[in-house]
Design a protein around this motif. Structure first.
Motif, PDB file in Angstrom:
ATOM      1  N   PRO A 358       0.807  -1.232   0.000  1.00  0.00           N
ATOM      2  CA  PRO A 358       0.000   0.000   0.000  1.00  0.00           C
ATOM      3  C   PRO A 358       0.836   1.276   0.000  1.00  0.00           C
ATOM      4  N   VAL A 359       2.023   1.228   0.640  1.00  0.00           N
ATOM      5  CA  VAL A 359       2.899   2.409   0.674  1.00  0.00           C
ATOM      6  C   VAL A 359       3.458   2.685  -0.713  1.00  0.00           C
ATOM      7  N   LEU A 360       3.933   1.635  -1.376  1.00  0.00           N
ATOM      8  CA  LEU A 360       4.511   1.808  -2.707  1.00  0.00           C
ATOM      9  C   LEU A 360       3.441   2.230  -3.720  1.00  0.00           C
ATOM     10  N   GLU A 361       2.183   1.841  -3.475  1.00  0.00           N
ATOM     11  CA  GLU A 361       1.109   2.212  -4.386  1.00  0.00           C
ATOM     12  C   GLU A 361       0.739   3.690  -4.295  1.00  0.00           C
ATOM     13  N   GLN A 362       1.271   4.378  -3.292  1.00  0.00           N
ATOM     14  CA  GLN A 362       1.038   5.815  -3.186  1.00  0.00           C
ATOM     15  C   GLN A 362       1.894   6.600  -4.176  1.00  0.00           C
ATOM     16  N   SER A 363       2.845   5.929  -4.792  1.00  0.00           N
ATOM     17  CA  SER A 363       3.727   6.574  -5.774  1.00  0.00           C
ATOM     18  C   SER A 363       3.975   5.601  -6.917  1.00  0.00           C
ATOM     19  N   ASN A 364       4.830   5.980  -7.834  1.00  0.00           N
ATOM     20  CA  ASN A 364       5.169   5.103  -8.953  1.00  0.00           C
ATOM     21  C   ASN A 364       6.178   4.030  -8.579  1.00  0.00           C
ATOM     22  N   ASP A 365       6.573   3.982  -7.307  1.00  0.00           N
ATOM     23  CA  ASP A 365       7.491   2.922  -6.869  1.00  0.00           C
ATOM     24  C   ASP A 365       6.894   1.547  -7.107  1.00  0.00           C
ATOM     25  N   ILE A 366       5.578   1.427  -6.996  1.00  0.00           N
ATOM     26  CA  ILE A 366       4.933   0.129  -7.213  1.00  0.00           C
ATOM     27  C   ILE A 366       5.148  -0.348  -8.647  1.00  0.00           C
ATOM     28  N   CYS A 367       5.209   0.587  -9.588  1.00  0.00           N
ATOM     29  CA  CYS A 367       5.438   0.228 -10.996  1.00  0.00           C
ATOM     30  C   CYS A 367       6.854  -0.313 -11.180  1.00  0.00           C
ATOM     31  N   ARG A 368       7.795   0.313 -10.510  1.00  0.00           N
ATOM     32  CA  ARG A 368       9.186  -0.159 -10.593  1.00  0.00           C
ATOM     33  C   ARG A 368       9.314  -1.560 -10.015  1.00  0.00           C
ATOM     34  N   LEU A 369       8.593  -1.814  -8.923  1.00  0.00           N
ATOM     35  CA  LEU A 369       8.623  -3.148  -8.324  1.00  0.00           C
ATOM     36  C   LEU A 369       7.967  -4.170  -9.249  1.00  0.00           C
ATOM     37  N   ASP A 370       6.858  -3.797  -9.878  1.00  0.00           N
ATOM     38  CA  ASP A 370       6.174  -4.703 -10.811  1.00  0.00           C
ATOM     39  C   ASP A 370       7.112  -5.151 -11.934  1.00  0.00           C
ATOM     40  N   PHE A 371       7.830  -4.202 -12.523  1.00  0.00           N
ATOM     41  CA  PHE A 371       8.742  -4.538 -13.614  1.00  0.00           C
ATOM     42  C   PHE A 371       9.925  -5.371 -13.115  1.00  0.00           C
ATOM     43  N   TYR A 372      10.361  -5.093 -11.892  1.00  0.00           N
ATOM     44  CA  TYR A 372      11.441  -5.891 -11.290  1.00  0.00           C
ATOM     45  C   TYR A 372      10.998  -7.352 -11.161  1.00  0.00           C
ATOM     46  N   ILE A 373       9.768  -7.570 -10.658  1.00  0.00           N
ATOM     47  CA  ILE A 373       9.249  -8.929 -10.487  1.00  0.00           C
ATOM     48  C   ILE A 373       9.097  -9.619 -11.839  1.00  0.00           C
ATOM     49  N   LEU A 374       8.573  -8.904 -12.832  1.00  0.00           N
ATOM     50  CA  LEU A 374       8.436  -9.485 -14.167  1.00  0.00           C
ATOM     51  C   LEU A 374       9.794  -9.887 -14.721  1.00  0.00           C
ATOM     52  N   ASP A 375      10.798  -9.060 -14.488  1.00  0.00           N
ATOM     53  CA  ASP A 375      12.147  -9.360 -14.968  1.00  0.00           C
ATOM     54  C   ASP A 375      12.694 -10.623 -14.303  1.00  0.00           C
ATOM     55  N   VAL A 376      12.485 -10.755 -12.986  1.00  0.00           N
ATOM     56  CA  VAL A 376      12.963 -11.944 -12.269  1.00  0.00           C
ATOM     57  C   VAL A 376      12.237 -13.194 -12.761  1.00  0.00           C
ATOM     58  N   VAL A 377      10.930 -13.104 -12.952  1.00  0.00           N
ATOM     59  CA  VAL A 377      10.146 -14.251 -13.430  1.00  0.00           C
ATOM     60  C   VAL A 377      10.652 -14.697 -14.802  1.00  0.00           C
ATOM     61  N   CYS A 378      10.877 -13.754 -15.702  1.00  0.00           N
ATOM     62  CA  CYS A 378      11.378 -14.099 -17.038  1.00  0.00           C
ATOM     63  C   CYS A 378      12.765 -14.733 -16.956  1.00  0.00           C
ATOM     64  N   SER A 379      13.580 -14.222 -16.048  1.00  0.00           N
ATOM     65  CA  SER A 379      14.915 -14.795 -15.843  1.00  0.00           C
ATOM     66  C   SER A 379      14.817 -16.232 -15.353  1.00  0.00           C
ATOM     67  N   ASP A 380      13.889 -16.489 -14.414  1.00  0.00           N
ATOM     68  CA  ASP A 380      13.711 -17.849 -13.883  1.00  0.00           C
ATOM     69  C   ASP A 380      13.191 -18.793 -14.954  1.00  0.00           C
ATOM     70  N   ILE A 381      12.242 -18.340 -15.769  1.00  0.00           N
ATOM     71  CA  ILE A 381      11.706 -19.193 -16.835  1.00  0.00           C
ATOM     72  C   ILE A 381      12.800 -19.533 -17.844  1.00  0.00           C
ATOM     73  N   ARG A 382      13.621 -18.540 -18.162  1.00  0.00           N
ATOM     74  CA  ARG A 382      14.727 -18.788 -19.079  1.00  0.00           C
ATOM     75  C   ARG A 382      15.688 -19.835 -18.486  1.00  0.00           C
ATOM     76  N   ARG A 383      15.919 -19.729 -17.179  1.00  0.00           N
ATOM     77  CA  ARG A 383      16.800 -20.678 -16.476  1.00  0.00           C
ATOM     78  C   ARG A 383      16.232 -22.097 -16.540  1.00  0.00           C
ATOM     79  N   TRP A 384      14.904 -22.230 -16.342  1.00  0.00           N
ATOM     80  CA  TRP A 384      14.280 -23.553 -16.402  1.00  0.00           C
ATOM     81  C   TRP A 384      14.344 -24.131 -17.812  1.00  0.00           C
ATOM     82  N   LEU A 385      14.110 -23.284 -18.783  1.00  0.00           N
ATOM     83  CA  LEU A 385      14.186 -23.762 -20.163  1.00  0.00           C
ATOM     84  C   LEU A 385      15.585 -24.266 -20.501  1.00  0.00           C
TER      85      LEU A 385
END
Length: 567
Positions: A358-385
């Motif tokens: 909720p704190v991060l959603e008060q600013s655009n920090d939540i967007c930066r976190l969202d993209f960070y998580i997407l980047d990690v997920v894509c990295s993990d999927i690439r690792r599994w492949l």
């Protein structure tokens, strides 16, 4: 031509200066009378003083005439003076004499010029002080502003009257955008002003109501008046066309701070800070529209500031970890997908998502976190492949804040493609929207992702403001049904919850959506899903969110043993 007696001139001139020393309405009238006597002494027909905020207003003729006198005899101008102040305001003075009088002597003109200069000097200072007051303490619409509010706080505190006697509040008119849409912006402005006048009338001369911008107001008034105000805030009809008896109900939310007797006052902004904290609590509440400040809010604010300060270095240090919660086929136990969830470990301690999201959603920090998580997920999927582990489609949550990013679609695809992840392995979860503008953007983003072969799901369907239009207009792949729709074990099949769940699932399947139920925890609930043909589930009955290494082990075996789980 006779000379004007010096004694009479000096007597009237002295009286004129005396009038101007501290001029109220009475003194202004007295000043005009003195000027008329001077006009008779000097054989003058009329005097005009003019004030313009700037030279542009002067050219347009948009100014004020101040301290004028007119004997109604006409005649030519004999003295004209024009000054431009340091603030670029224009002050003009003109003296006329009657047509049937002889011209004044040079001596008389000099003395009359002293009168004009003195008068203009005073009028200029007086009017500029008023202009500065208006510019400094009023907004463009004529409402008192935030500076006026803080000034009144300081004044009452300096008089020893503030603490223990006054209450401050921040007021917001609820759904005012809809009011503007219903009755038009012009009528909406009338409603705004009439609401302001209603509260200001209660505040009386000791209090103040100021506008913060838009439909937000600050108010300060004696505490015994609070109940009267609360009655209005809970709903009051406001006229916008009294002649035709047209009015509209206006409701408000408010944050309230009763200034205690022992309040430690260091700056007027402290009052503002506490009122804003109380208002934020009211704004975030699902049930309460009136919130009173408490010390716990101060503690909460300190915690929020700590989160904000820690976020940047935490992101750099990769303190945010991705956990995966499996999605399971309830008939076969097959792992058909996963949801990526964020966990924050700081100094080896877990910070709850309920604390930082909720704190991060008060600013655009939540967007930066969202993209960070997407980047990690894509990295993990690439690792599994690369390790020959067959991935499953993994969903990543994106905050509604991301919808303001005009290049959101490109940013998502760039991250996925940078890791060379086949698009069918990614699912983007988005929540419902509350405005028409956001709805149109959401539709564009979902359609764009669909065109790229990226799955999309509507998250927490049924929790917020979800409407059937959300799934009618937007081409989702997946409908995630929140656990609030899932019947409890002891509920009858004829209960409202059971009936709603049955029809939501049937509707989703009939229109071709993949359906998954969240928060599944019991064997009985698995039976309910099967009975209603919802094939996919996510919940603690299978697994809680798992760190990557543990999820990999689960992923490697491809399925859960339903016989073991459901026995």
């Amino acid at each position: 031509m006779d000379l004007v007696p010096n004694e009479k001139f000096y007597e009237l001139f002295t009286e004129m200066i005396d009038c101007m020393t501290d001029m109220d309405n009475f003194e202004r009238e007295r000043l005009v009378k003195v000027l008329i006597k001077l006009s008779e002494l000097f054989r003058i027909s009329k005097g005009v003083t003019e004030f313009y905020v700037n030279e542009t207003k002067e050219k347009l003729g948009e100014g004020e005439k101040l301290v004028d006198f007119d004997n109604g005899k006409g005649g030519p101008a004999i003295i004209e003076r024009r000054y431009i102040t340091k603030a670029q305001a224009v002050i003009k003075g003109t003296i006329y004499r009657p047509e049937d009088e002889e011209p004044l002597s040079e001596y008389d003109l000099q003395r009359l010029d002293i009168v004009v200069r003195s008068l203009l000097s005073f009028v200029g200072r007086n009017r500029l002080a008023s202009a500065i007051e208006t510019l400094g303490f009023y907004d463009d619409s004529g409402f008192k502003n935030r500076r006026a509010f803080l000034r009144q706080v300081d004044l009452l505190y300096g008089q020893g009257r503030l603490c223990g006697n006054y209450t401050a509040m921040m007021i917001n008119l609820r759904h005012f955008t809809i009011i503007n849409q219903d009755i038009g912006r012009k009528n909406g402005d009338i409603v705004l002003k009439n609401f302001y006048k209603l509260i200001a009338a209660i505040a009386d001369s000791d209090g103040i109501v100021s506008r913060m911008g838009g439909d937000n107001f600050l108010a300060l008034m004696r505490s015994e008046l609070l109940e009267h105000v609360l009655t209005i805030l809970r709903g009051v009809p406001i006229y916008y066309d009294k002649e035709n008896e047209k009015r509209i109900m206006v409701y408000a939310r408010a944050g309230i701070f009763k200034v205690p007797e022992d309040f430690s006052f260091e700056a007027s902004s402290e009052i503002m800070d506490k009122v804003l904290r109380a208002y934020q609590a009211a704004k975030q509440s699902d049930s309460e529209t009136i919130s009173y400040y408490s010390e716990s809010m101060g503690v909460k604010r300190d915690s929020e500031m700590r989160i904000q300060q820690l976020f940047e270095p935490a992101l750099a240090k990769k303190e945010f970890k991705v956990y995966y919660q499996p999605k399971v086929d309830v008939d076969t136990g097959e792992i058909i997908g996963a949801e990526a969830l964020c966990r924050w470990f700081h100094d080896e301690k877990l910070i709850s998502p309920a604390e930082f999201i909720p704190v991060l959603e008060q600013s655009n920090d939540i967007c930066r976190l969202d993209f960070y998580i997407l980047d990690v997920v894509c990295s993990d999927i690439r690792r599994w492949l690369d390790a020959c582990i067959e991935p499953v489609r993994t969903s990543v949550n994106l905050s509604r804040k991301n919808l303001v990013d005009i290049d959101l679609l490109r940013h998502i695809i760039d991250i996925i493609d940078r890791h060379r992840v086949p698009h069918q392995y990614i699912e983007i979860e988005l929540t419902e929207t509350t405005t028409d503008v956001e709805f149109r953007v959401l539709k564009r983003i979902v359609s764009g992702l669909q065109d790229e072969g990226i799955y999309t799901s509507v998250d927490d369907f049924g929790v917020g403001y979800s409407s059937l239009n959300l799934i009618r207009e937007i081409p989702w792949n997946v409908l995630k049904i929140d656990r609030c729709f899932l019947p409890e074990d002891d509920e009858d099949e004829s209960s409202v919850t059971s009936l709603m769940y049955r029809h939501v699932v049937a509707m989703a399947l009939d229109i071709g959506l993949e359906c998954i139920t969240e928060g599944v925890e019991t064997t009985k609930q698995i039976e309910i899903l099967r009975a209603n043909h919802c094939k996919h589930a996510q919940g603690f009955i299978f697994d809680k969110p798992l760190p990557r290494d543990r999820f990999e082990k689960v992923l490697s075996r491809h399925r859960y043993d339903l016989t073991e789980i459901l026995k």
